[in-house]
Design a protein around this motif. Structure first.
Motif, PDB file in Angstrom:
ATOM      1  N   LEU A  75      36.872   2.439 106.153  1.00  0.00           N
ATOM      2  CA  LEU A  75      36.831   4.449 105.856  1.00  0.00           C
ATOM      3  C   LEU A  75      36.521   3.888 104.142  1.00  0.00           C
ATOM      4  O   LEU A  75      37.069   3.156 103.984  1.00  0.00           O
ATOM      5  N   GLY A  76      35.278   5.013 104.128  1.00  0.00           N
ATOM      6  CA  GLY A  76      35.009   4.866 102.688  1.00  0.00           C
ATOM      7  C   GLY A  76      33.563   4.239 102.293  1.00  0.00           C
ATOM      8  O   GLY A  76      33.648   3.913 101.293  1.00  0.00           O
ATOM      9  N   ALA A  77      33.764   3.089 102.724  1.00  0.00           N
ATOM     10  CA  ALA A  77      32.147   2.108 103.157  1.00  0.00           C
ATOM     11  C   ALA A  77      31.163   2.822 102.616  1.00  0.00           C
ATOM     12  O   ALA A  77      30.215   2.098 101.972  1.00  0.00           O
ATOM     13  N   GLY A  78      30.883   4.470 103.094  1.00  0.00           N
ATOM     14  CA  GLY A  78      29.615   4.549 103.154  1.00  0.00           C
ATOM     15  C   GLY A  78      28.839   4.216 104.264  1.00  0.00           C
ATOM     16  O   GLY A  78      27.499   5.004 104.589  1.00  0.00           O
ATOM     17  N   LYS A  79      29.815   4.269 105.320  1.00  0.00           N
ATOM     18  CA  LYS A  79      28.470   4.089 106.897  1.00  0.00           C
ATOM     19  C   LYS A  79      27.999   5.081 106.997  1.00  0.00           C
ATOM     20  O   LYS A  79      26.664   5.798 107.700  1.00  0.00           O
ATOM     21  N   THR A  80      29.379   6.755 106.438  1.00  0.00           N
ATOM     22  CA  THR A  80      28.092   8.495 107.403  1.00  0.00           C
ATOM     23  C   THR A  80      27.312   8.190 106.154  1.00  0.00           C
ATOM     24  O   THR A  80      25.800   8.887 106.968  1.00  0.00           O
ATOM     25  N   VAL A  81      27.342   7.844 105.298  1.00  0.00           N
ATOM     26  CA  VAL A  81      26.405   7.887 104.071  1.00  0.00           C
ATOM     27  C   VAL A  81      24.811   7.749 104.645  1.00  0.00           C
ATOM     28  O   VAL A  81      23.826   7.904 104.254  1.00  0.00           O
ATOM     29  N   PHE A  82      25.309   6.179 105.017  1.00  0.00           N
ATOM     30  CA  PHE A  82      23.896   5.151 105.254  1.00  0.00           C
ATOM     31  C   PHE A  82      22.906   6.055 106.894  1.00  0.00           C
ATOM     32  O   PHE A  82      22.273   6.153 106.826  1.00  0.00           O
ATOM     33  N   ALA A  83      24.171   6.247 107.321  1.00  0.00           N
ATOM     34  CA  ALA A  83      23.660   7.561 108.804  1.00  0.00           C
ATOM     35  C   ALA A  83      22.497   8.114 108.780  1.00  0.00           C
ATOM     36  O   ALA A  83      21.961   8.448 108.937  1.00  0.00           O
ATOM     37  N   ARG A  84      23.292   8.511 107.375  1.00  0.00           N
ATOM     38  CA  ARG A  84      22.840  10.075 107.108  1.00  0.00           C
ATOM     39  C   ARG A  84      20.931  10.164 106.526  1.00  0.00           C
ATOM     40  O   ARG A  84      19.870  10.729 107.163  1.00  0.00           O
ATOM     41  N   GLY A  85      21.263   8.744 105.658  1.00  0.00           N
ATOM     42  CA  GLY A  85      19.852   8.391 105.345  1.00  0.00           C
ATOM     43  C   GLY A  85      18.950   8.229 106.698  1.00  0.00           C
ATOM     44  O   GLY A  85      17.848   7.903 106.979  1.00  0.00           O
TER      45      GLY A  85
END
Lengths: 167, 341
Positions: free
Chosen positions: A37-47
């Motif tokens: 949680l909070g590692a940035g998975k969704t941010v990376f996915a958005r990219g």
């Protein structure tokens, strides 16, 4: 063969790296995205979604509650979050295999729930180093588009804003 | 005036619900079978479990709703069901049941949007005139709509990452507090002591009406990582309070600004997070200072219930709009795309 470990210095860099990967994707690919949680998975996915050309006005939101969000793009994107699964059999229920080996890009958060660490695909592991920095490791497993890996590698090599610590 | 007695069914996520409502106004029964205990073990909704449990409870639940309402099957004049959005396997249980029921009784069927149900639920308790601003806040939604009537919605802003309720669940999970996270954090925050901790208010300065809660979640995570030792009860309560205050500030400020920019003087807050006492208190304060009228449905109508569907369901059926037996569940269905009547 891995691509080595990359250190992203900020959320913006993580997003940029995802975008680059999205732009390089030419064939149906299964991407498995690991990290707490909070590692940035969704941010990376958005990219990745932006790189694939998902309409910039479409927010890329967390699929935690819907399990999967589908986006139309150059290659359609199926964004999964398996956080809530308790039994891999439940994947059959949601038709996971059809998407994972279909005609688009399947991007899976919490692939640990697949209970197969050797699942063929592009594994991406994100780990928190401190508030800002994340270590990102790409590990292709099975038959992954060689050209994609080569381009990703040269992008990482040439991008001076990302420090590279080869493993 | 058309009088209509409706059976309403809801199964979009982890609650199965059945209700009997007269004329889209009078709730004769509104029964919810929650699966929270079942899912608490896993720290969230397990879709396959959800579908199976919906299937087990829907029949006795409908019986109970009829008995409580004192209504016989053959008195029913229509069936309204949540068509989406939600978990598709879960939705299908309600949709399939509703189709079979309507077909067997030869009465009309209508599929309704889950969020339309939440937004219109208030009309069962007090008449709110259109137009108004709807703040839909739940585990899967954080959306602002301009509402000009039933079936008439315009999206003004939405979350660009996590929904508010989801952020509550994830923050509770990080602190080992259990599921669902919203009520637990709300209770801890009730002590009203944030110990001076301040978390960011993402996007509050931006001149749009979109939300982002992922950043607050990460800020809590970073705070927990920086602690020298595992947080004690006091610290956990302070973090909960600071987190809730940040989320509530963003939701309320953006909502008031959206209402002002649209020239709306009524705000309806709906969905599971509308039960949050911090959110209710803050909105009540703002109502006084900004001159806006703020409406909250009672907690039972904020939860995922099915009586709420009857407001729009009755309106559509009375206007001669109904769904065919080919009605299908849709997991992804923007509210702006519901029928405009």
């Amino acid at each position: 063969m891995g691509l080595g470990a990359i250190v992203s210095g900020s959320e913006a860099q993580t997003l940029e790296l995802g975008k680059k990967l999205g732009r390089l994707l030419k064939q149906p690919t299964l991407i498995l995205l690991q990290g707490d949680l909070g590692a940035g998975k969704t941010v990376f996915a958005r990219g990745v979604a932006r790189g694939l050309g998902v309409d910039p006005d479409t927010p890329i939101t967390s699929p935690t509650f819907t399990l999967m969000n589908h986006y139309r793009a150059r290659l359609d994107l199926y964004h999964f979050d398996l956080y809530r699964l308790s039994d891999p059999d439940e994947l059959i229920e949601i038709g996971f295999d059809d998407y994972a080996h279909g005609s688009g890009i399947a991007l899976v958060e919490w692939p640990e729930k697949l209970e197969n660490p050797e699942t063929p695909g592009l594994w991406v592991h994100l780990q928190r180093l401190d508030d800002e920095r994340r270590e990102i490791v790409f590990s292709p497993k099975g038959d992954i588009d060689e050209e994609l890996l080569e381009r990703l590698r040269s992008y990482v090599d040439s991008n001076s804003s990302i420090s590279i610590e080869r493993v | 005036m058309i009088f209509m007695l409706l059976l309403a069914l809801e199964s979009s996520c982890d609650e199965t619900a059945a209700a009997v409502v007269r004329d889209g106004q009078q709730v004769l029964s509104n029964i919810i079978a929650s699966q929270v205990d079942l899912h608490a073990v896993y720290g969230g909704v397990v879709p396959e479990l959800a579908s199976r449990r919906h299937l087990e409870v829907i029949n006795p639940l409908v019986e109970e709703a009829l008995t409580t309402a004192g209504v016989k099957q053959e008195d029913l004049e229509g069936v309204v069901v949540t068509r989406g959005p939600g978990l598709v396997g879960a939705l299908l249980v309600g949709v399939s049941f509703a189709k079979a029921y309507a077909y067997a009784l030869k009465i009309p069927l209508i599929g309704v949007h889950h969020i339309e149900g939440h937004i219109q639920a208030i009309q069962l308790e007090e008449r709110v005139e259109y137009p108004f601003l709807a703040v839909a806040v739940s585990g899967g939604h954080t959306h602002l709509f301009r509402v000009d009537g039933i079936g008439r919605y315009r999206l003004l802003g939405r979350t660009v990452d996590d929904a508010a309720g989801e952020a509550f669940d994830k923050v509770a999970k990080m602190m080992g507090l259990g599921y669902p996270g919203g009520p637990i954090i709300d209770k801890l925050a009730g002590a009203n002591d944030d110990g001076g901790i301040v978390f960011p208010r993402p996007m509050v300065k931006k001149h749009n009406f979109d939300f982002s809660f992922s950043g607050v979640k990460t800020a809590v995570l970073n705070y927990l990582h920086r602690l020298q030792e595992p947080p004690d009860e006091t610290t956990i309560s302070q973090i909960a309070c600071a987190f809730q205050t940040a989320v509530v500030d963003v939701i309320t400020q953006k909502s008031v600004r959206a209402a002002e920019s649209e020239g709306l003087n009524r705000i309806v807050v709906a969905g599971g997070v509308a039960c949050n006492s911090g959110l209710r208190t803050k909105f009540a304060e703002l109502a006084v200072s900004s001159g806006l009228e703020i409406f909250f449905p009672s907690p039972l109508l904020c939860a995922d219930n099915s009586a709420m569907l009857a407001v729009a369901g009755d309106y559509y059926l009375s206007s001669g709009l109904f769904s065919g037996l080919d009605l299908n569940a849709v997991s992804n269905w923007p509210l702006e795309q519901v029928r405009c009547a």
